[in-house]
Design an enzyme around this catalytic site. Structure first.
Site, short mmCIF file in Angstrom:
data_model
loop_
_atom_site.label_atom_id
_atom_site.label_comp_id
_atom_site.label_asym_id
_atom_site.label_seq_id
_atom_site.Cartn_x
_atom_site.Cartn_y
_atom_site.Cartn_z
N SER A 207 0.82 -1.21 0.00
CA SER A 207 0.00 0.00 0.00
C SER A 207 0.86 1.26 0.00
O SER A 207 1.69 1.45 -0.88
CB SER A 207 -0.97 -0.05 1.19
N ASP A 335 -9.18 -3.96 -6.41
CA ASP A 335 -8.74 -3.27 -5.20
C ASP A 335 -9.50 -1.96 -5.03
O ASP A 335 -9.45 -1.09 -5.91
CB ASP A 335 -7.23 -2.98 -5.29
N HIS A 364 -8.21 -5.20 -1.09
CA HIS A 364 -7.01 -4.48 -0.65
C HIS A 364 -6.36 -5.23 0.50
O HIS A 364 -6.96 -5.39 1.57
CB HIS A 364 -7.36 -3.06 -0.21
#
Length: 415
Positions: A207, A335, A364
């Protein structure tokens, strides 16, 4: 842009200043088959989208991609459900970590968590892996722990890089970390390479941690000391990610992450009491969104005129073309936080050092698929391990050949 739902109430770990102790459990189950319209390449199953200038260079060494991506039934049927399930219910491996607080040149502090006892157990030339969690994430996050345990079982030395204020890392200056700031990353890499000069060093980021990692690779370019890297769930284009982050169900993630940021901020609010200029401390302290927090504090701290200016100039999509280090990027097409449309496909295609793998599902930081689903390690972990193991073998082989050539040349000189 964030980590797993860091604002959740799930107790992740018990901690003391130096050690963490956790327990875990996992089980495996069969799964359904999902395919996509991706064009097959050598050693690739059609359920993936795979591209990149390094495709033919790395694909033969990644047999994991010849198998279909099988998302776990029901749980993976909805991207939000998969994301939330992984955050709350994925097992947390039991591991003891020893913390070293590294003081940076500007007086800040980051926390490096090493596996306790590895200094004595592992050879000093063991490959070294740096893990970079997502926004507000740290060594207590399940996806970090699973990767750490897998690498450690394969003989790797592992360290988790907890950014300022994250993972209970202390904040010692009126400045947190950001998507734009690479100073701490440079100091951490410098520290670990100096500590283990005979080891090849690699990094894996998730991320926001992935965004920072790829920006670092691009800026260091030919001078990057890392031997390889993996980026997962990278938002890449933060302007696009911000647009999607404020729509529909994504608002839930936005509120959870902003709550976590405010919690970290309030612990260290006294450091910011005398901040003037464009700082909006009340907005940051009571932010209802990540954008509010970035507007009140982050973008001012790092010298940006607006939040959009900060997001545009901090996007790792701008850095891909300059990456000279072997890089594997793994994304999920669905995502909700790292949008599929933000992936810099053209630059990845043109870079001979980059390989992109896009799974049809995964949410995610979810990827609830594979042999360990639904409670075990993410589907991505074996792929990451195969990639860095391949790089390590290649680097070692190259060094051995180089050393042999030097010895032979020296022998001829002596004769």
């Amino acid at each position: 842009m964030g980590s797993s739902l860091a604002g959740s109430s799930r107790p992740l770990f018990f901690c003391s200043p130096f050690n963490y102790y956790t327990k875990s459990s996992s089980f495996s189950s069969s799964a359904i088959h999902v395919t996509s319209s991706a064009v097959p390449m050598p050693s690739q199953h059609p359920s993936f989208e795979i591209l990149g200038g390094a495709s033919h260079r790395f694909l033969p060494s990644l047999p994991y991609l010849s198998r279909p991506y099988n998302p776990f039934p029901f749980i993976a049927s909805n991207r939000h459900f998969e994301t939330i399930f992984a955050s709350f219910f994925r097992s947390l491996p039991d591991v003891t970590l020893r913390r070293h607080c590294l003081r940076t040149q500007d007086g800040g502090t980051v926390a490096l968590d090493w596996v306790s006892g590895d200094d004595k157990l592992l050879p000093h030339d063991s490959p070294l892996l740096i893990l970079l969690p997502g926004l507000t994430g740290g060594s207590g996050d399940s996806y970090v722990r699973h990767m750490l345990v897998r690498a450690r079982k394969n003989g790797w030395r592992v360290v988790v890089f907890n950014s300022r204020g994250c993972g209970h890392s202390p904040v010692t200056t009126p400045q947190f970390y950001s998507a734009s700031f690479l100073g701490d990353m440079r100091e951490v890499v410098s520290h670990v390479t100096a500590r283990y000069p005979n080891a090849n060093v690699y990094a894996v980021g998730w991320s926001l941690g992935a965004n920072i990692l790829v920006r670092y690779l691009g800026q260091e370019s030919d001078n990057c000391p890392l031997s390889g890297a993996v980026s997962l769930c990278n938002p890449f284009n933060l302007v696009v990610a911000d647009e999607d982050f404020r729509k529909g169900f994504n608002i839930v993630y936005d509120k959870a992450l902003s709550k976590s940021l405010c919690k970290i901020f309030k612990k260290h609010a006294s450091l910011f009491e005398d901040m003037g200029g464009e700082y909006n401390i009340p907005l940051a302290a009571n932010a209802k969104s990540v954008r509010d927090f970035d507007d009140g504090l982050t973008r001012v701290s790092f010298g940006f005129k607006s939040v959009d200016d900060y997001y545009f100039n901090s996007s790792s999509s701008n850095s891909i073309k300059n990456v000279q280090t072997p890089l594997l990027c793994i994304q999920a097409a669905n995502d909700p936080i790292a949008p599929n449309r933000g992936i810099p496909r053209e630059d990845i295609k043109e870079n001979p050092n980059c390989l992109l793998v896009v799974t049809p599902k995964g949410g995610h930081l979810g990827w609830i698929a594979g042999d360990e689903a639904p409670l075990g390690a993410p589907w991505t972990d074996p792929l990451v391990m195969d990639f860095i193991q391949h790089l390590e073998k290649t680097v070692k082989s190259s060094k051995t050949s180089s050393d042999s050539e030097k010895e032979e040349a020296l022998h001829h000189v002596e004769l």
